[in-house]
Scaffold this active site. Structure first.
Site, PDB file in Angstrom:
ATOM      1  N   ASP A 140      -7.491 -11.873   2.633  1.00  0.00           N
ATOM      2  CA  ASP A 140      -7.290 -11.511   1.230  1.00  0.00           C
ATOM      3  C   ASP A 140      -7.613 -12.698   0.334  1.00  0.00           C
ATOM      4  O   ASP A 140      -7.010 -13.764   0.466  1.00  0.00           O
ATOM      5  CB  ASP A 140      -5.848 -11.048   0.998  1.00  0.00           C
ATOM      6  CG  ASP A 140      -5.708 -10.293  -0.321  1.00  0.00           C
ATOM      7  OD1 ASP A 140      -6.730  -9.784  -0.835  1.00  0.00           O
ATOM      8  OD2 ASP A 140      -4.584 -10.210  -0.848  1.00  0.00           O
ATOM      9  N   HIS A 147      -5.903 -13.194 -13.328  1.00  0.00           N
ATOM     10  CA  HIS A 147      -4.695 -13.021 -12.512  1.00  0.00           C
ATOM     11  C   HIS A 147      -4.100 -14.387 -12.152  1.00  0.00           C
ATOM     12  O   HIS A 147      -2.896 -14.601 -12.257  1.00  0.00           O
ATOM     13  CB  HIS A 147      -5.035 -12.242 -11.239  1.00  0.00           C
ATOM     14  CG  HIS A 147      -3.924 -12.183 -10.238  1.00  0.00           C
ATOM     15  ND1 HIS A 147      -2.768 -11.468 -10.457  1.00  0.00           N
ATOM     16  CD2 HIS A 147      -3.778 -12.760  -9.016  1.00  0.00           C
ATOM     17  CE1 HIS A 147      -1.966 -11.593  -9.404  1.00  0.00           C
ATOM     18  NE2 HIS A 147      -2.550 -12.379  -8.526  1.00  0.00           N
ATOM     19  N   GLU A 212      -0.759  -4.628  -5.887  1.00  0.00           N
ATOM     20  CA  GLU A 212      -1.870  -5.437  -6.383  1.00  0.00           C
ATOM     21  C   GLU A 212      -3.124  -4.577  -6.382  1.00  0.00           C
ATOM     22  O   GLU A 212      -3.529  -4.053  -5.335  1.00  0.00           O
ATOM     23  CB  GLU A 212      -2.069  -6.693  -5.524  1.00  0.00           C
ATOM     24  CG  GLU A 212      -0.951  -7.716  -5.729  1.00  0.00           C
ATOM     25  CD  GLU A 212      -1.213  -9.065  -5.067  1.00  0.00           C
ATOM     26  OE1 GLU A 212      -2.092  -9.144  -4.181  1.00  0.00           O
ATOM     27  OE2 GLU A 212      -0.527 -10.035  -5.450  1.00  0.00           O
ATOM     28  N   GLU A 214      -6.708  -4.139  -6.040  1.00  0.00           N
ATOM     29  CA  GLU A 214      -7.786  -4.923  -5.433  1.00  0.00           C
ATOM     30  C   GLU A 214      -8.906  -3.989  -4.995  1.00  0.00           C
ATOM     31  O   GLU A 214      -8.731  -2.774  -4.931  1.00  0.00           O
ATOM     32  CB  GLU A 214      -7.289  -5.700  -4.197  1.00  0.00           C
ATOM     33  CG  GLU A 214      -6.135  -6.638  -4.492  1.00  0.00           C
ATOM     34  CD  GLU A 214      -5.891  -7.673  -3.400  1.00  0.00           C
ATOM     35  OE1 GLU A 214      -6.810  -7.911  -2.582  1.00  0.00           O
ATOM     36  OE2 GLU A 214      -4.777  -8.223  -3.356  1.00  0.00           O
ATOM     37  N   ASP A 246      -2.653  -4.285  -2.181  1.00  0.00           N
ATOM     38  CA  ASP A 246      -1.965  -5.320  -1.405  1.00  0.00           C
ATOM     39  C   ASP A 246      -0.502  -5.348  -1.867  1.00  0.00           C
ATOM     40  O   ASP A 246      -0.111  -6.178  -2.699  1.00  0.00           O
ATOM     41  CB  ASP A 246      -2.661  -6.666  -1.644  1.00  0.00           C
ATOM     42  CG  ASP A 246      -1.965  -7.812  -0.934  1.00  0.00           C
ATOM     43  OD1 ASP A 246      -1.283  -7.561   0.057  1.00  0.00           O
ATOM     44  OD2 ASP A 246      -2.122  -8.967  -1.392  1.00  0.00           O
ATOM     45  N   ARG A 250       7.564  -9.789  -4.052  1.00  0.00           N
ATOM     46  CA  ARG A 250       7.454 -11.042  -4.807  1.00  0.00           C
ATOM     47  C   ARG A 250       8.597 -12.008  -4.528  1.00  0.00           C
ATOM     48  O   ARG A 250       8.391 -13.228  -4.475  1.00  0.00           O
ATOM     49  CB  ARG A 250       7.413 -10.745  -6.316  1.00  0.00           C
ATOM     50  CG  ARG A 250       6.263  -9.891  -6.771  1.00  0.00           C
ATOM     51  CD  ARG A 250       4.935 -10.569  -6.554  1.00  0.00           C
ATOM     52  NE  ARG A 250       3.844  -9.747  -7.070  1.00  0.00           N
ATOM     53  CZ  ARG A 250       2.576  -9.883  -6.683  1.00  0.00           C
ATOM     54  NH1 ARG A 250       2.243 -10.808  -5.781  1.00  0.00           N
ATOM     55  NH2 ARG A 250       1.637  -9.111  -7.182  1.00  0.00           N
ATOM     56  N   GLN A 253       7.921 -13.451  -1.161  1.00  0.00           N
ATOM     57  CA  GLN A 253       6.679 -14.234  -1.219  1.00  0.00           C
ATOM     58  C   GLN A 253       6.903 -15.610  -1.847  1.00  0.00           C
ATOM     59  O   GLN A 253       6.469 -16.634  -1.315  1.00  0.00           O
ATOM     60  CB  GLN A 253       5.636 -13.444  -2.022  1.00  0.00           C
ATOM     61  CG  GLN A 253       4.286 -14.127  -2.162  1.00  0.00           C
ATOM     62  CD  GLN A 253       3.411 -13.461  -3.223  1.00  0.00           C
ATOM     63  OE1 GLN A 253       3.680 -12.344  -3.662  1.00  0.00           O
ATOM     64  NE2 GLN A 253       2.369 -14.148  -3.644  1.00  0.00           N
ATOM     65  N   LYS A 266       3.695 -10.177   2.304  1.00  0.00           N
ATOM     66  CA  LYS A 266       2.427  -9.439   2.217  1.00  0.00           C
ATOM     67  C   LYS A 266       2.111  -8.645   3.484  1.00  0.00           C
ATOM     68  O   LYS A 266       1.109  -7.928   3.495  1.00  0.00           O
ATOM     69  CB  LYS A 266       1.275 -10.442   2.016  1.00  0.00           C
ATOM     70  CG  LYS A 266       1.354 -11.266   0.746  1.00  0.00           C
ATOM     71  CD  LYS A 266       0.848 -10.491  -0.433  1.00  0.00           C
ATOM     72  CE  LYS A 266       0.612 -11.413  -1.616  1.00  0.00           C
ATOM     73  NZ  LYS A 266       0.016 -10.676  -2.735  1.00  0.00           N
ATOM     74  N   THR A 270      -0.567  -2.714   3.686  1.00  0.00           N
ATOM     75  CA  THR A 270      -1.724  -2.828   2.803  1.00  0.00           C
ATOM     76  C   THR A 270      -2.447  -1.489   2.854  1.00  0.00           C
ATOM     77  O   THR A 270      -2.765  -1.021   3.942  1.00  0.00           O
ATOM     78  CB  THR A 270      -2.678  -3.953   3.275  1.00  0.00           C
ATOM     79  OG1 THR A 270      -1.943  -5.177   3.377  1.00  0.00           O
ATOM     80  CG2 THR A 270      -3.839  -4.134   2.324  1.00  0.00           C
ATOM     81  N   GLU A 387       2.662  -9.385 -13.529  1.00  0.00           N
ATOM     82  CA  GLU A 387       2.002  -9.818 -14.760  1.00  0.00           C
ATOM     83  C   GLU A 387       2.394  -8.934 -15.943  1.00  0.00           C
ATOM     84  O   GLU A 387       2.738  -9.432 -17.010  1.00  0.00           O
ATOM     85  CB  GLU A 387       0.478  -9.768 -14.596  1.00  0.00           C
ATOM     86  CG  GLU A 387      -0.065 -10.751 -13.598  1.00  0.00           C
ATOM     87  CD  GLU A 387      -1.509 -10.421 -13.232  1.00  0.00           C
ATOM     88  OE1 GLU A 387      -2.395 -10.600 -14.079  1.00  0.00           O
ATOM     89  OE2 GLU A 387      -1.743  -9.971 -12.102  1.00  0.00           O
TER      90      GLU A 387
HETATM   91 MN    MN Z   1      -3.557  -9.844  -2.793  1.00  0.00          MN
END
Ligand code: MN
Length: 447
Positions: A140, A147, A212, A214, A246, A250, A253, A266, A270, A387
């Site tokens: 990844d 971002h 996420e 992606e 993904d 948080r 993480q 993570k 996925t 975000e």
């Molecule tokens: Mn990611």
């Protein structure tokens, strides 16, 4: 990059009527790949190609004899329960299959082979999907500067970008075994987190679950160990792209990732879209790589080239939807959380692949690369809740239900969509990538 040919003609139409409908993700100019089987019955998984609301069954195409030569060989490879073998064949074989199917599907096409192909169609509503590839390796990246700045501001307000960001496409090696196909639900993960102000961590269900936005990049032919792929040849090693979520814990993480990077935050799930859109189908939507101000670091020579500068980017429109349990109860459409385009990505797919191999790492056919969260230049274009909610301090209000979300709640379904659209080209789409959050497992008694 692939050049335009008759398969990109925006005027082309198919005798499959649904493929000609405005807004259809899968017109004759797209022809993306997935792995599917009928809902009912015990038939094996096999590769398929989307046309309108139908799937072309490549296992049936391979025995029906509607194609010949390299196109037939590609259909044989695509008949497997995963597309790794087809991806290994390379651009010439992919192009032969695309052109062979295009010729048979075109409005007005006639003959025995066209009749045979009619017998290879199955309605998409009658099928289910599995992963398009056997994922041996998953990497990844972290290649959106917007971002990186948005997230970096929470951690390092004075210096949001890490010093390496503008010099190389950074990434971590992810977990392949927990990659799942769209539609798969997963349980909120357990893990360690350090609550704000605490001196010791707690172990519990994730309190800051995020998505996420992606894109997935699927590797075509691999490279030998010790033999880097130069930037100019990188796209010959890329089969196509899909959507990727993904999912990220948080709180786990941010406690665990120093100094080695993401781990349990993570690796619990996925999600990828079932459909993989080929690089050839994306050819009309190529755009210049993001231009860097002269005062910014410029790419080192091995990450720079005229082709990459001129058309290294891809203009894929992206949207994130959220469907809560309340949306479902009240039969409301999902709330749209954000929209952006992949064209804003700081590093291109070719630069990611070149960087991955420059030290000698061997990529394998069907390897999965994530682009990293895709956030556009404005705050509304952010590709993750961390975000949009400013690290949870400003919850979003969902207009339809009045609910608030700083992070994901149990029962939430996140829906990623992607499509390409511009004047003079046929609109093509990626379908969707969805996943639902189930409650965390009950704590185990064993200690
Ligand atoms: Mn990611």
């Amino acid at each position: 990059m692939t050049h335009l040919n008759h398969t990109h003609d925006p005027a082309a139409r198919s005798w499959v009527d649904s493929a000609n409908q405005p807004g259809c993700d899968f017109p004759i100019q797209n022809l993306p790949f997935a792995v599917f089987r009928h809902h009912s019955g015990n038939e094996p998984w096999r590769g398929g190609v989307a046309i309108g609301d139908q799937v072309i069954d490549l296992a049936r195409v391979a025995v029906a004899g509607c194609l010949d030569g390299l196109a037939h060989e590609a259909a044989l490879a695509g008949a497997h329960p995963q597309l790794n073998e087809l991806m290994a064949l390379g651009p010439k074989a992919w192009q032969a299959l695309r052109q062979g199917l295009f010729a048979l599907l075109q409005d007005g096409a006639e003959g025995e082979a066209v009749q045979a192909l009619r017998g290879c169609l199955t309605p998409q509503v009658a099928v289910e999907y599995t992963l398009p590839v056997r994922v041996a390796n998953y990497t990844d990246f972290y290649t959106s500067i917007h971002h990186a700045r948005n997230v970096g501001q929470f951690i390092r307000p004075d210096e949001p970008l890490t010093p390496n960001f503008q010099w190389l496409p950074i990434a971590y090696h992810g977990r392949a075994s927990s990659v799942v196909v769209s539609g798969t639900a997963f349980h909120r993960p357990w893990g360690q987190a350090l609550p704000p102000g605490a001196s010791a961590p707690v172990h519990g269900p994730c309190a800051r679950l995020d998505y996420e936005l992606e894109m997935a990049i699927y590797v075509g032919p691999g490279n030998a160990l010790g033999e880097p792929v130069p930037l100019a040849r990188a796209e010959g090693h890329i089969f196509g792209m899909g959507l990727l979520n993904d999912w990220s814990a948080r709180d786990h993480q941010f406690w665990e990732m120093a100094p080695l990077g993401p781990f349990l935050g993570k690796n619990f799930c996925t999600s990828v879209s079932p459909w993989v859109v080929t690089m050839e189908a994306l050819a009309p939507f190529r755009v210049p790589a993001v231009e860097r101000p002269a005062t910014d670091p410029q790419p080192l020579p091995y990450l720079d080239g005229p082709g990459n500068r001129a058309h290294g980017g891809v203009d894929v429109q992206l949207a994130v939807g959220l469907e809560t349990a309340q949306h479902r109860r009240q039969a409301l459409p999902p709330a749209e959380l954000s929209r952006t385009s992949f064209r804003h990505q700081y590093w291109t797919v070719a630069q990611m692949l070149a960087q991955h191999t420059v030290g000698g790492c061997n990529l394998q056919s069907g390897d999965l690369l994530g682009t990293g969260t895709i956030s556009g230049p404005t705050p509304q274009e952010a590709g993750a809740l961390v975000e949009l909610s400013h690290a949870g301090t400003q919850p979003l209000r969902l207009a339809e239900t009045g609910e608030e979300r700083a992070f994901l709640a149990d029962g939430d379904t996140v829906i990623l969509r992607g499509w390409c659209e511009r004047p003079g080209a046929a609109r093509i789409g990626f379908g969707e990538c969805r996943g639902t959050v189930l409650p965390a497992h009950a704590p185990t008694a064993a200690g």
